[in-house]
Design a protein around this motif. Structure first.
Motif, short mmCIF file in Angstrom:
data_model
loop_
_atom_site.label_atom_id
_atom_site.label_comp_id
_atom_site.label_asym_id
_atom_site.label_seq_id
_atom_site.Cartn_x
_atom_site.Cartn_y
_atom_site.Cartn_z
N ILE A 1 0.77 -1.23 0.04
CA ILE A 1 0.12 -0.04 -0.25
C ILE A 1 1.12 1.50 -0.11
O ILE A 1 1.16 2.08 -0.72
CB ILE A 1 -0.66 0.04 1.25
N SER A 2 1.94 1.05 0.48
CA SER A 2 2.85 2.82 0.55
C SER A 2 3.45 2.57 -0.38
O SER A 2 3.63 3.88 -0.86
CB SER A 2 3.94 1.85 2.38
N ALA A 3 4.26 1.39 -1.51
CA ALA A 3 4.39 1.66 -2.14
C ALA A 3 3.37 2.58 -3.66
O ALA A 3 4.49 3.35 -4.30
CB ALA A 3 5.20 0.55 -2.81
N ILE A 4 2.50 1.39 -3.51
CA ILE A 4 2.00 2.43 -4.74
C ILE A 4 1.58 3.79 -4.28
O ILE A 4 1.43 4.48 -4.88
CB ILE A 4 0.77 1.89 -4.71
N LEU A 5 1.29 4.20 -3.11
CA LEU A 5 0.44 5.66 -3.05
C LEU A 5 1.78 6.31 -2.89
O LEU A 5 1.38 7.34 -2.56
CB LEU A 5 -0.36 5.26 -1.56
N ARG A 6 3.33 6.12 -2.71
CA ARG A 6 4.60 7.33 -2.24
C ARG A 6 4.31 8.18 -4.28
O ARG A 6 4.79 9.20 -3.64
CB ARG A 6 5.05 5.88 -2.24
N PRO A 7 4.06 7.53 -4.72
CA PRO A 7 4.26 8.50 -6.01
C PRO A 7 3.09 9.23 -6.29
O PRO A 7 3.49 10.47 -7.10
CB PRO A 7 3.90 7.74 -7.81
N PHE A 8 1.94 9.41 -5.61
CA PHE A 8 0.90 10.31 -5.01
C PHE A 8 1.72 11.43 -3.95
O PHE A 8 0.75 11.91 -3.57
CB PHE A 8 -0.27 9.80 -5.06
N GLY A 9 3.08 11.10 -3.31
CA GLY A 9 2.82 11.85 -2.30
C GLY A 9 2.55 11.40 -0.87
O GLY A 9 2.81 11.91 -0.46
N ILE A 10 2.26 10.79 -1.50
CA ILE A 10 1.73 9.94 0.37
C ILE A 10 3.08 9.11 1.47
O ILE A 10 3.47 8.42 0.68
CB ILE A 10 0.62 8.91 0.33
N GLU A 11 2.69 10.34 2.51
CA GLU A 11 3.88 9.84 3.58
C GLU A 11 3.49 8.38 3.85
O GLU A 11 2.73 7.59 3.87
CB GLU A 11 4.25 10.42 4.84
N PRO A 12 4.56 7.17 3.26
CA PRO A 12 5.06 5.62 3.50
C PRO A 12 4.09 5.17 5.62
O PRO A 12 5.67 6.02 6.16
CB PRO A 12 6.23 4.75 3.33
#
Ligand SMILES: Nc1ncnc2c1ncn2[C@@H]1O[C@H](COP(=O)(O)OP(=O)(O)OP(=O)(O)O)[C@@H](O)[C@H]1O
Ligand SMILES: [Mg+2]
Lengths: 347, 433
Positions: free
Chosen positions: B264-275
């Motif tokens: 989840i963290s990995a796919i959200l990272r490109p959207f600027g969401i902190e892991p």
């Protein structure tokens, strides 16, 4: 409401159950779909009600094309073979269900359910659950539920198949009374010829997904369009005798004159109903040996084996002195015999 | 009792035996344990008698008077005939004689002083510090930290110390290290704010998970019911996977999905969401995932049961509903659902009971965290009795937790039986007996 089914085709997977069938039912008419098990009667009914989508052809109710309409939007009421009552609802809730899903007011539902229950004479059973009803009562509930929406078309799938003989007799006239009173256009599916003949204005006799003949019961009985139709109607059934037509109809040592107006040459099949053969009739004689006697009370069924081994059946009023093994020479009512060609088509 | 009843009992006996062994016995033991203060320090067998330095503070509360406590605490090391005899045996008579001459009859408050006294030996000094320590220990007369296997030995020892008779009974009781019967577990449960927190957590856990299980199970069953058979079967098989997966593996997959370097963290990272650790970031995160983890397992059971009961409803009833004008939602609402009352009820009651006592997925997923925010009652029982952070496993308190669960479970079952009138739901046999 007129029903017009044209070039109807139905397939299940790769098997074509019904091909290119056309049927039209006049407004207020009750028609029977008669035929042996598996010939496609229920399939036709389900197509008309919209439960099955049809693979080809069109269906009109009156002037309205309902071919693509879902069942919810078609003005039909259906009585299923096993009644398909909702087991968790009381009789009143079952009958009222079609109104309830239309979101009518409870008071109106109640009064219309009461009306309907009176019509099918189950006013005293409204609080019961379907399991607490007899077969005949369940069937009345199913009828009431089918009619409560005031549909234009009533479809009945073997509604009497699960009833005992006495109840069947009673419900036969009951359904016919309801149909007449409401003036609804009705299609009755049955494999019982007596049901079809006694209840319906016309009969459509089906065979292997086709309509073999469609006409009034009397007409179908008197002038069957094919050997299949002749064999299907009548109890006890018609007897068939293979004969050779050559100016007259010869079979074994016996011969009958050709009925007037029929020109036939070569092998033909004679259809002779038991009630048109026997010592009590006028006409040419056929001789043979009595091979079986089945007393029926008012009359007896007697099998006569002809010299060439073929068999005719006769209905003879009780009180005769015919004995088993006796050789008889009995009259045939020549005007009532049916002739079919080798393929079974009427001559 | 006629032969038939006997025969019936005979056939039942393996089942009865199993009930006794696997249900009654654990329950009885739980009840017994719940009324004891059993823990790692008391052991589960009998105990010994021991007063340690740290016990001194709680003695007054246990009914031992101050003067007796002072006696226990003071006068630790003494050069007396009996201690000198011990010393002589290990370090030789000559040293013993010299020490007696120097310090005979003296007593010292602590070991340091005793060691200093030992340094006074001139003729044959004890040079090694280690040996001096050991030697000092021989003069120790305090019973603090000393174990006495029997009550008699302990009483003898405290009598020798001069503890007044009036305090001996209380002291003996306080010194017992084995378990005793007590109701303090329940008092503790009642008083601890954490208990209420766990109860609340349990309620939250059961209600949320149950709602998810039943709701989602129903949704799966109904949606696959309207699908073509082959597709529906495949779909159902997929949903059944979590149930046949070993729980550790299954939760491990969730961990992998949610931890701060996970999917989840990995796919959200490109959207600027902190892991973040999606499972343990906040209590809300934790609860969401606990419900999902349990729900995906629980829903499949409901789905299977609901699907099979759906398939038992004759097709013509649905046909009838269609020509009666019912749309799909109305078919579900008025025709299908009412006929699924029994399986829904069954799943609800069955899963309430099993969720109340289940904690393995929470244990594996959050272990009650963050903080203690997802610590449910059963997990608290486990932690208290079998996996305490402090290392002191409080069997008695844990059993008290468990007993509360047993009681709630039995009450709930009785309630279900009464409230839902199971007898009415089961159709009467058509064949009369
Ligand atoms: N869902 C289906 N899938 C495949 N074949 C079907 C299906 N329903 C019916 N059939 C086939 O279509 C044919 C006609 O079936 P239908 O139910 O219309 O017969 P029927 O005339 O009503 O017979 P019965 O008097 O026994 O009810 C049968 O051969 C049957 O096997
Ligand atoms: Mg049928």
């Amino acid at each position: 409401m007129r029903i017009e089914l044209q070039n109807f085709t139905k397939r299940f997977g790769d098997t074509t159950v019904i091909e290119d069938m056309s049927l039209s039912v006049a407004s207020g008419e009750m028609i029977a779909l008669l035929g042996p098990s598996g010939c496609g009667k229920s399939t036709t009914l389900f197509a008309i009600s919209g439960i099955h989508r049809i693979d080809g052809g069109t269906l009109h109710f009156g002037d309205r094309d309902v071919t693509r309409l879902p069942p919810q939007d078609r003005p039909v009421g259906v009585v299923f073979q096993n009644y398909a009552l909702y087991p968790h609802m009381s009789v009143a809730e079952n009958i009222g269900f079609p109104l309830r899903v239309q979101k009518l007011k409870p008071a109106e539902i109640k009064s219309r359910v009461g009306e309907m229950a009176e019509l099918v004479q189950i006013g005293n059973l409204l609080k019961r659950k379907p399991q607490q009803l007899s077969g005949g009562q369940q069937q009345r509930v199913a009828l009431a539920r089918a009619l409560v929406r005031k549909p234009d078309v009533l479809l009945l799938d073997e509604p009497l198949a699960n009833l005992d003989a006495k109840l069947r007799l009673e419900m036969r006239s009951e359904i016919r009374r309801l149909q007449r009173e409401t003036g609804i256009t009705a299609i009755l599916v049955t494999h019982d010829q007596i049901e079809a003949m006694s209840m319906c204005d016309r009969i459509a006799l089906m065979k292997d997904g086709r309509i073999e003949q469609i006409s009034t019961p009397a007409e179908m009985y008197e002038r069957p369009a094919s050997r299949y139709v002749a064999g299907f109607l009548g109890n006890p059934p018609i007897s068939f005798v293979n004969a050779d037509a050559n100016g007259r109809l010869a079979f074994g040592d016996n011969a009958l004159p050709l009925p007037s107006g029929i020109a036939a040459q070569g092998p033909v099949v004679i259809g002779l109903r038991p009630e048109h053969f026997g010592p009590q009739h006028q006409g040419p004689c056929v001789s043979g040996q009595v091979s079986f006697i089945e007393p029926q009370g008012r009359e007896d069924l007697i099998d006569v084996t002809l010299p060439d081994g073929q068999r005719l059946r006769a209905i003879v009023p009780a009180g005769h002195d015919v004995a088993l093994g006796q050789t008889v020479n009995w009259q045939v009512d020549l005007s009532r015999i049916h002739l079919f060609d080798a393929e079974g088509a009427r001559l | 009792m006629n032969r038939q009843t006997l025969l019936g009992l005979g056939f039942l006996s393996p089942a009865l035996l199993a009930v006794v062994m696997f249900f009654l016995l654990p329950v009885v033991l739980t009840v017994v344990f719940a009324f004891t203060n059993m823990s790692t320090s008391t052991g589960i067998l009998g105990g010994e008698y021991q007063i340690s330095e740290s016990d001194l503070r709680r003695l007054p509360a246990a009914g031992v008077r101050e003067e007796a406590v002072e006696m226990l605490a003071g006068a630790d090391y003494a050069v007396r005939a009996d201690t000198l005899a011990l010393f002589a045996a290990e370090f030789g008579d000559k040293r013993a004689q010299e020490l007696e001459a120097l310090h005979g009859g003296a007593s010292f408050d602590d070991r340091r002083a005793m060691e200093r006294a030992l340094k006074d030996l001139r003729r044959d000094p004890i040079r090694s510090v280690r040996e001096r320590k050991a030697a000092a220990e021989l003069f120790r007369i305090s019973i603090l930290g000393q174990r006495f296997p029997t009550e008699a030995a302990f009483v003898e020892a405290i009598t020798a110390l001069g503890i007044p008779e009036a305090d001996q009974a209380a002291l003996t009781e306080a010194a017992y290290t084995g378990w005793t019967f007590t109701t303090q577990n329940f008092e503790l449960l009642w008083e601890l704010p954490a208990t209420w927190r766990y109860a609340l957590n349990s309620a939250l856990y059961v209600v949320l998970t149950l709602a998810f299980n039943v709701g989602f199970g129903l949704f799966l069953a109904l949606s696959t019911f309207y699908l073509p058979t082959r597709t529906a079967q495949t779909f159902r098989a997929i949903w059944f996977l979590p149930r046949i997966l070993p729980p550790v593996l299954y939760v491990l997959m969730w961990q992998w999905l949610t931890w701060d370097q996970g999917f989840i963290s990995a796919i959200l990272r490109p959207f600027g969401i902190e892991p973040i650790n999606w499972m343990r970031h906040t209590a809300t995160h934790a609860w969401t995932f606990i419900v999902l983890i349990n729900g995906c397992v629980g829903a499949s059971l409901g789905m299977i049961l609901f699907s099979s009961s759906l398939r038992a409803i004759p097709e013509t009833q649905l046909f009838a509903a269609q020509v009666d004008g019912a749309n799909r939602w109305q078919q579900v609402r008025f025709v299908l659902l009412p006929q699924m009352r029994w399986p829904i009820l069954f799943i609800t009651s069955y899963q309430t009971l099993s969720l109340l006592t289940s904690f393995e997925y929470i244990l594996l997923a959050t272990d009650g965290g963050p903080g203690r925010q997802t610590e449910v009652w059963a997990l608290a029982a486990y932690h208290t009795a079998l996996s305490n952070y402090g290392g002191n496993l409080e069997y008695g308190l844990g059993a008290a937790y468990a007993l509360a669960l047993v009681i709630i479970g039995i009450l709930l079952s009785a309630l279900y039986l009464r409230f839902f009138n199971f007898r009415d739901l089961v159709a009467k046999p058509r064949i009369e007996q």
